[in-house]
Design an enzyme around this catalytic site. Structure first.
Site, PDB file in Angstrom:
ATOM      1  N   SER A 199       0.802  -1.240   0.000  1.00  0.00           N
ATOM      2  CA  SER A 199       0.000   0.000   0.000  1.00  0.00           C
ATOM      3  C   SER A 199       0.829   1.281   0.000  1.00  0.00           C
ATOM      4  CB  SER A 199      -0.954   0.074   1.210  1.00  0.00           C
ATOM      5  OG  SER A 199      -1.745  -1.052   1.254  1.00  0.00           O
ATOM      6  N   TYR A 228     -13.702  -7.170  -0.791  1.00  0.00           N
ATOM      7  CA  TYR A 228     -13.001  -7.040   0.495  1.00  0.00           C
ATOM      8  C   TYR A 228     -11.572  -7.553   0.379  1.00  0.00           C
ATOM      9  CZ  TYR A 228     -17.348  -6.038   2.999  1.00  0.00           C
ATOM     10  OH  TYR A 228     -18.507  -5.468   3.455  1.00  0.00           O
ATOM     11  N   GLU A 253       4.579  -2.903 -13.262  1.00  0.00           N
ATOM     12  CA  GLU A 253       4.493  -2.828 -11.805  1.00  0.00           C
ATOM     13  C   GLU A 253       4.416  -4.249 -11.267  1.00  0.00           C
ATOM     14  OE1 GLU A 253       0.963  -0.676 -10.484  1.00  0.00           O
ATOM     15  OE2 GLU A 253       1.182  -1.541  -8.480  1.00  0.00           O
ATOM     16  N   LYS A 307      16.647   2.661   7.818  1.00  0.00           N
ATOM     17  CA  LYS A 307      17.006   1.229   7.916  1.00  0.00           C
ATOM     18  C   LYS A 307      16.057   0.304   7.130  1.00  0.00           C
ATOM     19  CE  LYS A 307      19.989   0.187  10.696  1.00  0.00           C
ATOM     20  NZ  LYS A 307      21.406   0.516  10.461  1.00  0.00           N
ATOM     21  N   GLN A 312      17.148   0.334   3.619  1.00  0.00           N
ATOM     22  CA  GLN A 312      18.402  -0.400   3.410  1.00  0.00           C
ATOM     23  C   GLN A 312      18.118  -1.904   3.345  1.00  0.00           C
ATOM     24  OE1 GLN A 312      21.512   0.627   6.241  1.00  0.00           O
ATOM     25  NE2 GLN A 312      20.669   2.664   6.514  1.00  0.00           N
ATOM     26  N   CYS A 321     -25.279  -0.188 -12.725  1.00  0.00           N
ATOM     27  CA  CYS A 321     -25.408  -1.646 -12.853  1.00  0.00           C
ATOM     28  C   CYS A 321     -26.446  -2.177 -11.870  1.00  0.00           C
ATOM     29  CB  CYS A 321     -24.047  -2.319 -12.708  1.00  0.00           C
ATOM     30  SG  CYS A 321     -23.995  -3.883 -13.614  1.00  0.00           S
ATOM     31  N   GLY A 361     -27.280  -0.909  -9.248  1.00  0.00           N
ATOM     32  CA  GLY A 361     -27.989   0.312  -8.830  1.00  0.00           C
ATOM     33  C   GLY A 361     -29.108   0.655  -9.805  1.00  0.00           C
ATOM     34  N   MET A 362     -28.866   0.437 -11.105  1.00  0.00           N
ATOM     35  CA  MET A 362     -29.897   0.668 -12.121  1.00  0.00           C
ATOM     36  C   MET A 362     -30.983  -0.407 -11.988  1.00  0.00           C
ATOM     37  SD  MET A 362     -30.658  -1.003 -15.232  1.00  0.00           S
ATOM     38  CE  MET A 362     -31.272  -0.677 -16.862  1.00  0.00           C
ATOM     39  N   ARG A 376     -24.723 -10.118 -15.454  1.00  0.00           N
ATOM     40  CA  ARG A 376     -25.400 -11.268 -16.076  1.00  0.00           C
ATOM     41  C   ARG A 376     -26.890 -10.990 -16.293  1.00  0.00           C
ATOM     42  NH1 ARG A 376     -21.679 -15.323 -15.365  1.00  0.00           N
ATOM     43  NH2 ARG A 376     -20.388 -15.061 -13.510  1.00  0.00           N
ATOM     44  N   HIS A 388     -20.917   0.533 -16.756  1.00  0.00           N
ATOM     45  CA  HIS A 388     -20.082   1.160 -15.717  1.00  0.00           C
ATOM     46  C   HIS A 388     -19.352   2.386 -16.269  1.00  0.00           C
ATOM     47  CE1 HIS A 388     -20.279  -2.111 -12.689  1.00  0.00           C
ATOM     48  NE2 HIS A 388     -20.601  -2.811 -13.760  1.00  0.00           N
ATOM     49  N   GLU A 446     -17.934   4.583 -14.695  1.00  0.00           N
ATOM     50  CA  GLU A 446     -16.770   4.914 -13.844  1.00  0.00           C
ATOM     51  C   GLU A 446     -15.453   4.368 -14.400  1.00  0.00           C
ATOM     52  OE1 GLU A 446     -19.129   2.752 -13.106  1.00  0.00           O
ATOM     53  OE2 GLU A 446     -18.428   1.084 -11.869  1.00  0.00           O
TER      54      GLU A 446
HETATM   55  N1  GLN Z   1     -25.513  -8.591 -10.074  1.00  0.00           N
HETATM   56  C1  GLN Z   1     -25.960  -7.868 -11.214  1.00  0.00           C
HETATM   57  C2  GLN Z   1     -25.799  -8.665 -12.494  1.00  0.00           C
HETATM   58  O1  GLN Z   1     -25.019  -9.590 -12.547  1.00  0.00           O
HETATM   59  C3  GLN Z   1     -25.271  -6.526 -11.333  1.00  0.00           C
HETATM   60  C4  GLN Z   1     -23.795  -6.617 -11.536  1.00  0.00           C
HETATM   61  C5  GLN Z   1     -23.053  -5.332 -11.225  1.00  0.00           C
HETATM   62  O2  GLN Z   1     -23.565  -4.461 -10.541  1.00  0.00           O
HETATM   63  N2  GLN Z   1     -21.826  -5.223 -11.711  1.00  0.00           N
HETATM   64  O3  GLN Z   1     -26.425  -8.379 -13.475  1.00  0.00           O
END
Ligand code: GLN
Length: 538
Positions: free
Chosen positions: A16, A56, A143, A191, A194, A383, A385-386, A464, A509, A511
């Site tokens: 890290s 995680y 890296e 140290k 080193q 995703c 969230g939608m 999916r 996505h 992002e």
């Molecule tokens: N679990 C959902 C799916 O597989 C959404 C996946 C996600 O949010 N990346 O369609």
């Protein structure tokens, strides 16, 4: 070996330290001098890719244009360089062994004993050269994951040693290390550095440049001491001091002349200075926002911010574009479930519901969306969230009781989100989702069409399940707008709401594609919507 130069970035003392950021910063400096650069990450774990890893364990799984599920450091590479990466930019020990074992099974080794050296190291070197051999890059920065001294990184360090030996003028090793400050002694300590350089030397690798993470400035005496003990010139001891944002690191590295050291050691003429005007402007705007907004990020991995790395960075990029500081309130979806939406979301000006898998915290996500919809708070769902936005609308507007995604409830009477046709025959979980970039046609005059300012986009996917078109008409009649469609498979990729200031759910996505040079339009429009109603002036 063609003309690409190979720069290896190793890490010492602790994990890290930010190898990804240092690699990206060096790449940015070289790129701003007009060189073409790519960055690659070698990960020493046995998973073939991080796609099957719980966030995680290893933070977010980043997805490339070509659909590779990769380490989150590739997100930094793209955010800094604004150049897409690919499958070749992330290799794990699992993938290396898989390739070698497949070759062995095919009989390609003609009866030889297959060993770590040379077979595994040869395969590692092949993966490193793959990018250089394309002829597209002046520099390939590799890296090496983990910390020098780890058992599992040994074959990688050995491959670096071999490449240095085979091509001394074309290779360079940058070692990132820590100079801890002991407050009791009031001193910076050399140290551990080193020792970590000794560990590298024992493996036959002499680092050329040391980048030293530190909380306090390194004085000349300290630099000389590190140089003497570690066989590097004093000018190759680079200070990397803690700073307010990762985006300031390229500027710090320029001031420390990291790029010049690299060029000098690789016998490349140094001409002028890197052009970082745009970069400086970005950092300056980030430092001097005109206002502030708070956005709730609702997800189930909120204890570990790395799980949502790209989303958080995209919000910051969009903040800079809007000259606003975006404060992010991490909200645990499981806590929202306990009837706490109002309490936990009070005072936020925007709500983002994160991607995810499985049922933990799902009702909290749905509740947060209901709160955003009913209270007219700008909302972005990504995703899952939608998908939750669709479920929420079905349950609370269309009165489809117990509507759900078949991922969470296969028996739901209203499967408004359902497994995609092509997914029904899939076996195994590794690399089998709908992955990578797909086309999406935008519907005129929608929020997203306005945000992108174009008709067709390509965005990256990792899922999916999909909107169930069986119910599309009912949704449209009640005010949910299918704002983006994948033309090949007629999939709803974006939903919006009519009677709401800014409500957008995207199946893809965004992002993964936001960069310093090009903040993502969906995030920019979201933060604009958030800011236009409620920004606090600083
Ligand atoms: N679990 C959902 C799916 O597989 C959404 C996946 C996600 O949010 N990346 O369609």
């Amino acid at each position: 070996m063609p003309n690409a130069r190979y720069i290896f970035v190793t890490g010492g003392v602790t994990s890290s330290l930010g190898k990804g950021i240092v690699s990206s910063s060096l790449a940015t400096l070289l790129q701003s001098r007009g060189f073409s650069v790519t960055i690659q990450k070698l990960d020493p774990y046995i998973n073939v890719d991080p796609g099957t890893l719980n966030p995680y364990e290893h933070g977010e799984c980043y997805v490339t244009e070509d659909g590779a599920e990769t380490d989150l450091d590739l997100g930094h590479y793209e955010r800094f360089l604004n150049v897409p990466t690919s499958q070749a930019n992330n290799v794990t020990t699992g993938r290396i062994y898989q390739t070698v074992i497949n070759k062995e099974r095919k009989g390609d080794y003609l009866g030889e004993t297959v060993q770590v050296i040379p077979h595994i190291t040869d395969e590692i070197k092949r993966c490193i050269r793959l990018l250089g051999d394309t002829g597209r890059y002046d520099f390939v920065i590799t890296e090496i994951g983990g910390t020098v001294g780890d058992i599992e990184s040994l074959p990688y360090i050995e491959s670096v040693r071999q490449m240095k030996w085979e091509h001394p003028d074309m290779t360079l090793v940058v070692h990132l290390t820590l100079i801890p400050y002991l407050s009791a002694a009031g001193e910076l300590k050399t140290k551990p550095t080193q020792h970590s350089v000794k560990a590298l030397l024992e493996l036959g690798v002499q680092p050329d440049i040391l980048v030293c993470r530190t909380e306090k400035p390194l004085n000349a005496g300290l630099r000389n001491k590190i140089a003497l003990f570690c066989n590097v010139s004093t000018s190759a001891v680079i200070e990397c001091i803690d700073t307010h944002t990762i985006y300031n690191v390229p500027l710090l590295m320029r001031d420390e002349k990291l790029d010049q050291q690299v060029l000098r050691k690789l016998h490349i003429p140094i001409e002028g200075e890197p052009d970082l005007t745009k970069w400086e402007k970005f950092v300056d705007r980030m430092r001097n926002p005109k206002g502030e907004v708070t956005i709730a990020l609702v997800g189930k991995y909120v204890e570990l911010k790395d799980s949502y790395k790209s989303i958080i960075e995209s919000l910051h990029h969009a903040g800079v574009e809007n000259e606003l500081k975006v404060k992010i309130r991490m909200v645990h979806s499981e806590s929202v479930e306990q009837d706490k939406a109002k309490e936990l979301l009070a005072g936020v000006q925007g709500i983002l519901v994160a991607p995810g898998f499985g049922s933990r915290g799902i009702e909290g996500k749905i509740e947060a969306i209901r709160y955003a919809r009913e209270n007219h708070i700008p909302f972005l769902g990504i995703c899952l969230g939608m998908q939750c936005a669709v479920i929420e609308f079905a349950r609370n507007v269309l009165k489809m009781k117990d509507a759900h995604s078949t991922e969470m409830n296969p028996e739901t009477p209203w499967p408004v989100i359902d497994l995609m046709e092509e997914q029904k025959k899939v076996e195994g979980l590794g690399g089998t989702m709908r992955l990578g970039a797909y086309r999406c046609d935008l519907v005129e005059n929608t929020l997203t069409a306005k945000a992108y300012g174009r008709e067709t986009i390509r965005e990256r996917h990792r899922h999916r399940y999909e909107f169930n078109n069986l119910y599309l008409d009912q949704f449209i009649q009640a005010g949910m707008v299918p704002a983006g469609i994948n033309p090949e498979q007629n999939l709803v990729e974006i939903v919006e709401l009519k009677d709401h200031p800014w409500f957008v759910g995207v199946q893809f996505h965004p992002e993964y594609k936001s960069t310093v040079a090009a903040p993502h339009p969906v995030f920019v429009a979201f933060v604009t919507a958030v800011g236009s109603t409620h920004a606090l002036t600083i």
